[in-house]
Design an enzyme around this catalytic site. Structure first.
Site, PDB file in Angstrom:
ATOM      1  N   THR A  30       0.846  -1.199   0.000  1.00  0.00           N
ATOM      2  CA  THR A  30       0.000   0.000   0.000  1.00  0.00           C
ATOM      3  C   THR A  30       0.875   1.241   0.000  1.00  0.00           C
ATOM      4  O   THR A  30       0.656   2.194  -0.753  1.00  0.00           O
ATOM      5  CB  THR A  30      -0.920   0.020   1.251  1.00  0.00           C
ATOM      6  N   ALA A  82      -1.960  -1.423   7.331  1.00  0.00           N
ATOM      7  CA  ALA A  82      -2.046  -2.414   8.410  1.00  0.00           C
ATOM      8  C   ALA A  82      -2.497  -3.724   7.777  1.00  0.00           C
ATOM      9  O   ALA A  82      -2.975  -3.746   6.644  1.00  0.00           O
ATOM     10  CB  ALA A  82      -3.054  -1.958   9.457  1.00  0.00           C
ATOM     11  N   LYS A  93      -0.138  -5.313  12.686  1.00  0.00           N
ATOM     12  CA  LYS A  93       0.815  -4.925  11.668  1.00  0.00           C
ATOM     13  C   LYS A  93       2.017  -5.872  11.713  1.00  0.00           C
ATOM     14  O   LYS A  93       2.187  -6.596  12.680  1.00  0.00           O
ATOM     15  CB  LYS A  93       1.301  -3.478  11.903  1.00  0.00           C
ATOM     16  N   GLY A  94       2.807  -5.833  10.642  1.00  0.00           N
ATOM     17  CA  GLY A  94       4.032  -6.641  10.651  1.00  0.00           C
ATOM     18  C   GLY A  94       4.065  -7.707   9.579  1.00  0.00           C
ATOM     19  O   GLY A  94       4.993  -8.508   9.529  1.00  0.00           O
ATOM     20  N   GLY A  96       4.895  -7.333   6.729  1.00  0.00           N
ATOM     21  CA  GLY A  96       6.131  -7.119   5.962  1.00  0.00           C
ATOM     22  C   GLY A  96       7.373  -7.106   6.841  1.00  0.00           C
ATOM     23  O   GLY A  96       8.455  -6.722   6.395  1.00  0.00           O
ATOM     24  N   GLU A 102       8.115   0.568  12.396  1.00  0.00           N
ATOM     25  CA  GLU A 102       6.795   1.183  12.230  1.00  0.00           C
ATOM     26  C   GLU A 102       6.232   1.640  13.585  1.00  0.00           C
ATOM     27  O   GLU A 102       5.630   2.708  13.688  1.00  0.00           O
ATOM     28  CB  GLU A 102       5.842   0.202  11.560  1.00  0.00           C
ATOM     29  N   LYS A 120      -9.401  -5.091   4.961  1.00  0.00           N
ATOM     30  CA  LYS A 120      -8.607  -5.033   6.197  1.00  0.00           C
ATOM     31  C   LYS A 120      -9.363  -4.421   7.374  1.00  0.00           C
ATOM     32  O   LYS A 120      -8.850  -4.398   8.496  1.00  0.00           O
ATOM     33  CB  LYS A 120      -7.340  -4.215   5.945  1.00  0.00           C
TER      34      LYS A 120
END
Ligand code: 5RP
Length: 226
Positions: A30, A82, A93-94, A96, A102, A120
């Site tokens: 995104t 997110a 989150k996470g 990636g 972040e 989401k």
């Protein structure tokens, strides 16, 4: 379709940049769209604090100035996505693996704008995605055991080393009825660097690209943006 939704939501998000200050930028697909739009719309910003090497690379390609967070007093707006967000603006989150940066950068920012596609925005966190945790490798077996004590199953993410040289556990079957309590519990386990639950540093504004190609903005606290 998801790319288009990320795109239209990013185009609205960018309108919140009203001055030439330094902004914070997260990581992921995104945010990759967001960076493209930041460039094509020629937003005149002083520079960027970036949460990952991938984002930094792309920003440098577009000639944005990259700032080091330790040299900055405060960040006005942080833009990120997110994996999941609920109506209390709490997030997972996470996906990636950039969750530690972040969390630091978003916590250092006045306003967190979360850009998502409709899939989401969830009623309850954790139904679609596991909760990622960045951990010190030495603590892996211990942390897996501590999570088992609360009924959760943690699996090391294959072929993933974070930018801090750590590993990621993806945690399934966590009871997230009270995500604030769970974030605190996991944060307290020795060897945990960062848990990908964002319940202390929630988003302030969420911008949702919807399946009918409209965009919704949720700004419950009516944050005034510069
Ligand atoms: C990276 C993140 C991302 O924001 C999250 O995984 C969403 O990514 P994408 O925009 O690719 O769907 O937390 O650590």
């Amino acid at each position: 379709m998801f790319n288009k939704l990320k795109n239209i939501a990013s185009k609205i998000a960018i309108k919140y940049i009203k001055n030439t200050n330094i902004i914070g930028i997260g990581s992921g697909t995104t945010i990759s769209h967001f960076i493209d739009i930041l460039y094509t719309e020629k937003k005149n910003i002083k520079g960027v604090i970036s949460a990952s090497k991938n984002s930094t690379e792309k920003l440098k390609k577009y000639n944005f100035n990259i700032y080091e967070i330790n040299k900055i007093k405060k960040i006005g707006i942080y833009f990120d996505s997110a994996d999941e967000i609920n109506n209390k603006m709490q997030m997972i989150k996470g996906g990636g693996a950039a969750l530690t940066n972040e969390k630091i950068i978003s916590s250092f920012s006045n306003i967190f704008i979360c850009i998502i596609d409709q899939s989401k925005y969830v009623k309850q966190l954790g139904k679609l995605h596991p909760v990622p945790i960045e951990i010190i490798p030495l603590a892996k077996a211990f942390i897996i055991k501590q999570l088992l004590c609360i009924g959760a199953i943690a699996k090391p993410r294959i072929n993933t080393i974070t930018e801090h040289g750590n590993i990621i556990l993806d945690v399934y079957k966590l009871n997230l009825n009270n995500p604030i309590k769970i974030e605190k519990y996991i944060n307290n386990i020795p060897g945990v660097v960062t848990v990908g639950l964002f319940t202390q540093r929630c988003a302030d504004i969420v911008i949702i690209g919807k399946n009918d190609y409209t965009v919704s903005v949720i700004n419950k606290k009516n944050f005034q943006l510069y």
